[in-house]
Design a protein around this motif. Structure first.
Motif, mmCIF file in Angstrom:
data_model
loop_
_atom_site.group_PDB
_atom_site.id
_atom_site.type_symbol
_atom_site.label_atom_id
_atom_site.label_comp_id
_atom_site.label_asym_id
_atom_site.label_seq_id
_atom_site.Cartn_x
_atom_site.Cartn_y
_atom_site.Cartn_z
ATOM 1 N N UNK A 286 0.857 -1.150 -0.296
ATOM 2 C CA UNK A 286 0.171 0.071 0.250
ATOM 3 C C UNK A 286 0.891 1.198 -0.181
ATOM 4 N N UNK A 287 1.945 1.207 0.820
ATOM 5 C CA UNK A 287 2.932 2.419 0.656
ATOM 6 C C UNK A 287 3.392 2.854 -0.696
ATOM 7 N N UNK A 288 3.669 1.678 -1.340
ATOM 8 C CA UNK A 288 4.305 1.933 -2.652
ATOM 9 C C UNK A 288 3.299 2.410 -3.627
ATOM 10 N N UNK B 168 0.126 14.195 3.044
ATOM 11 C CA UNK B 168 0.481 13.674 4.315
ATOM 12 C C UNK B 168 -0.302 12.272 4.081
ATOM 13 N N UNK B 169 0.281 11.325 4.276
ATOM 14 C CA UNK B 169 -0.517 9.907 4.178
ATOM 15 C C UNK B 169 0.060 9.213 5.556
ATOM 16 N N UNK B 170 -0.838 9.287 6.668
ATOM 17 C CA UNK B 170 -0.327 8.555 7.708
ATOM 18 C C UNK B 170 -1.310 8.776 8.854
ATOM 19 N N UNK B 171 -1.103 8.318 10.105
ATOM 20 C CA UNK B 171 -1.896 8.285 11.239
ATOM 21 C C UNK B 171 -2.373 9.814 11.528
ATOM 22 N N UNK B 172 -3.649 10.134 11.932
ATOM 23 C CA UNK B 172 -4.259 11.522 12.278
ATOM 24 C C UNK B 172 -3.690 11.932 13.372
ATOM 25 N N UNK B 173 -2.347 12.386 13.541
ATOM 26 C CA UNK B 173 -1.933 12.873 14.890
ATOM 27 C C UNK B 173 -1.569 14.476 14.768
ATOM 28 N N UNK B 174 -1.315 15.030 15.870
ATOM 29 C CA UNK B 174 -1.064 16.633 15.658
ATOM 30 C C UNK B 174 0.308 16.972 15.986
ATOM 31 N N UNK B 175 0.547 18.166 15.657
ATOM 32 C CA UNK B 175 1.901 18.637 16.026
ATOM 33 C C UNK B 175 1.846 18.932 17.627
ATOM 34 N N UNK B 176 2.884 18.257 18.327
ATOM 35 C CA UNK B 176 2.821 18.300 19.640
ATOM 36 C C UNK B 176 3.582 19.232 20.351
ATOM 37 N N UNK B 177 3.805 20.480 19.649
ATOM 38 C CA UNK B 177 4.582 22.016 19.994
ATOM 39 C C UNK B 177 3.205 22.651 20.200
ATOM 40 N N UNK B 178 2.824 22.916 21.552
ATOM 41 C CA UNK B 178 1.645 23.551 21.875
ATOM 42 C C UNK B 178 1.804 25.003 21.197
ATOM 43 N N UNK B 179 0.889 25.515 20.537
ATOM 44 C CA UNK B 179 0.907 26.967 20.033
ATOM 45 C C UNK B 179 0.270 28.018 21.529
ATOM 46 N N UNK C 23 5.197 4.949 7.320
ATOM 47 C CA UNK C 23 4.955 3.656 7.081
ATOM 48 C C UNK C 23 3.788 3.006 7.655
ATOM 49 N N UNK C 24 3.020 2.005 7.003
ATOM 50 C CA UNK C 24 1.795 1.480 7.454
ATOM 51 C C UNK C 24 2.131 0.602 8.690
ATOM 52 N N UNK C 25 1.184 0.090 9.595
ATOM 53 C CA UNK C 25 1.469 -0.756 10.659
ATOM 54 C C UNK C 25 1.592 -2.268 10.126
ATOM 55 N N UNK C 26 0.626 -2.603 9.153
ATOM 56 C CA UNK C 26 0.805 -3.899 8.800
ATOM 57 C C UNK C 26 0.523 -3.677 7.170
ATOM 58 N N UNK D 43 0.911 7.210 -6.675
ATOM 59 C CA UNK D 43 -0.278 8.233 -7.044
ATOM 60 C C UNK D 43 0.414 9.332 -6.917
ATOM 61 N N UNK D 44 1.117 9.684 -5.562
ATOM 62 C CA UNK D 44 1.529 11.232 -5.460
ATOM 63 C C UNK D 44 2.524 11.677 -6.336
ATOM 64 N N UNK D 45 3.207 10.818 -6.813
ATOM 65 C CA UNK D 45 4.285 11.185 -7.679
ATOM 66 C C UNK D 45 3.655 11.875 -8.855
ATOM 67 N N UNK D 46 2.559 11.509 -9.290
ATOM 68 C CA UNK D 46 2.141 11.865 -10.728
ATOM 69 C C UNK D 46 1.751 13.392 -10.523
ATOM 70 N N UNK D 47 1.740 14.017 -9.426
ATOM 71 C CA UNK D 47 1.378 15.339 -9.109
ATOM 72 C C UNK D 47 2.955 16.392 -8.565
ATOM 73 N N UNK D 48 3.819 15.750 -8.952
ATOM 74 C CA UNK D 48 4.914 16.446 -8.610
ATOM 75 C C UNK D 48 5.156 17.779 -9.441
ATOM 76 N N UNK D 49 4.717 17.825 -10.619
ATOM 77 C CA UNK D 49 4.714 19.188 -11.299
ATOM 78 C C UNK D 49 3.972 20.338 -10.551
ATOM 79 N N UNK D 50 3.075 20.079 -9.541
ATOM 80 C CA UNK D 50 2.715 21.055 -8.885
ATOM 81 C C UNK D 50 2.962 21.375 -7.559
#
Length: 377
Positions: A130-132, A201-212, A152-155, A137-144
């Motif tokens: 799945x990672x590949x 970004x393709x990954x877990x839905x995590x937040x920036x851990x440096x507080x504003x 990395x995926x867990x499994x 897919x994302x590589x098709x839009x490098x021109x933009x």
């Protein structure tokens, strides 16, 4: 604009947007940018005169046509530029008026993911993880200027080509969303550090851990928000029970309860709200162990925040541009609701002499886990 705040607008072809000409900037009435976990969008409103640049040149020549016009919005505050939107115009609306100076043109658009959702494709992916697939897919839009940021995926075992292969039959955006949903990940674009650069970004839905910097309410001279309110939803959480077959005989069903705590988005409160609902997921018994583990990870990482907050602020008074998908502190609301929160969405509203933000926050649990929240970044 305001003292210490400067707005820059790039607009033009998809590949190379250019600085907006001075007549266009003078006609700009307002800017609104919505940024959240489900995507981003924008709206620009211009004053239109009969002999204005918009009426005589830009509209007739196609310079503001939907799906071919790119918009980059940059806010510079205290000398630090920040890209708050990089997107594409999806529609425009002209509103002529009989009153002088009241005719307007409104450009509405979305972030660059809209380019990924317009063409349906049929593409086989033999023996690819799945990672590949995601990187391909994302590589098709490098021109933009879109760069991959793939976690990395867990499994993610490679598929044996003799066992068949998966074929994409949807748009790139639908397929990326499908792959992310299968394993509890999320997919979105976020503006880069420089104009015309974005990260996919393709990954877990995590937040920036440096507080504003903290949002202060009911704090006399230290108050820096216009409004802030909290809601506690007692029915937002649930326990999901999945059923798998025993690994020895493959016939005996085994129920496994999954907790209502997102392991990648830990609670920010000390007293958690118990889940009142129990749901059963019975569609995993026929999956392979790898697919079942991936699906279980996706269920275990679903949001289960029971507290939400909404409010508004003036950026000049706050002294900072609040960003979505990050952490922010709250103080002055009392022991129950003070502490750190996840920033779910932010709406930027910019006019001449005014820069306001509406925001929504969330967290699981009451009573802060931290003794103090940072007042400065």
């Amino acid at each position: 604009m305001l003292d210490g705040v400067h707005l820059t607008l790039l607009i033009g072809p998809l590949a190379v947007p250019v600085p907006a000409p001075l007549p266009l900037m003078e006609a700009l009435q307002s800017v609104q940018v919505n940024s959240g976990r489900s995507g981003s969008g924008f709206q620009l409103t211009f004053t239109v005169g009969k002999m204005s640049l918009i009426q005589t040149v830009l509209l007739p020549s196609g310079g503001l046509d939907p799906m071919s016009t790119r918009v980059v919005i940059i806010v510079t505050m205290l000398g630090m530029p920040q890209v708050i939107m990089d997107g594409v115009v999806t529609q425009h609306q002209l509103s002529p008026s009989n009153e002088p100076g009241q005719s307007t043109l409104t450009l509405t658009g979305e972030d660059l993911t809209v380019l990924m959702g317009v063409v349906e494709m049929t593409i086989p992916y033999p023996a690819l993880t799945d990672e590949a697939k995601v990187r391909s897919i994302i590589g098709r839009y490098a021109m933009f200027g879109i760069l991959p940021q793939v976690m990395p995926l867990p499994v993610d075992p490679p598929r044996n080509i003799n066992d068949g292969y998966e074929t994409q039959t949807h748009t790139d955006l639908d397929y990326l969303t499908h792959l992310a949903g299968n394993c509890g990940y999320t997919f979105y674009l976020k503006p880069g550090l420089v104009p015309t650069q974005s990260f996919a970004y393709f990954g877990p839905d995590i937040s920036d851990f440096v507080p504003q910097p903290a949002l202060s309410v009911n704090s006399d001279w230290a108050t820096n928000v216009d409004s802030l309110s909290f809601t506690l939803n007692g029915t937002s959480k649930q326990v999901t029970i999945i059923t798998i077959l025993d690994p020895i005989t493959g016939k005996i069903p085994i129920p496994l309860p999954l907790p209502s705590i997102n392991i990648l988005k830990p609670p920010l409160g000390a007293r958690l709200i118990p889940p009142p609902r129990v749901l059963f997921s019975n569609d995993m018994a026929g999956l392979t162990p790898e697919e079942a583990a991936k699906r279980a990870f996706g269920i275990a990482t679903k949001d289960s925040d029971s507290i939400s907050a909404s409010g508004s602020l003036s950026v000049v008074r706050y002294g900072f541009i609040l960003s979505a998908r990050g952490l922010v502190g709250v103080r002055g609301a009392g022991i129950t609701y003070d502490g750190l929160y996840y920033v779910e969405s932010v709406t930027h509203s910019i006019k001449r002499g005014e820069y306001k933000q509406n925001f929504t926050l969330s967290r699981d649990g009451m009573i802060s886990l931290t003794p103090v929240v940072p007042a400065l970044p």
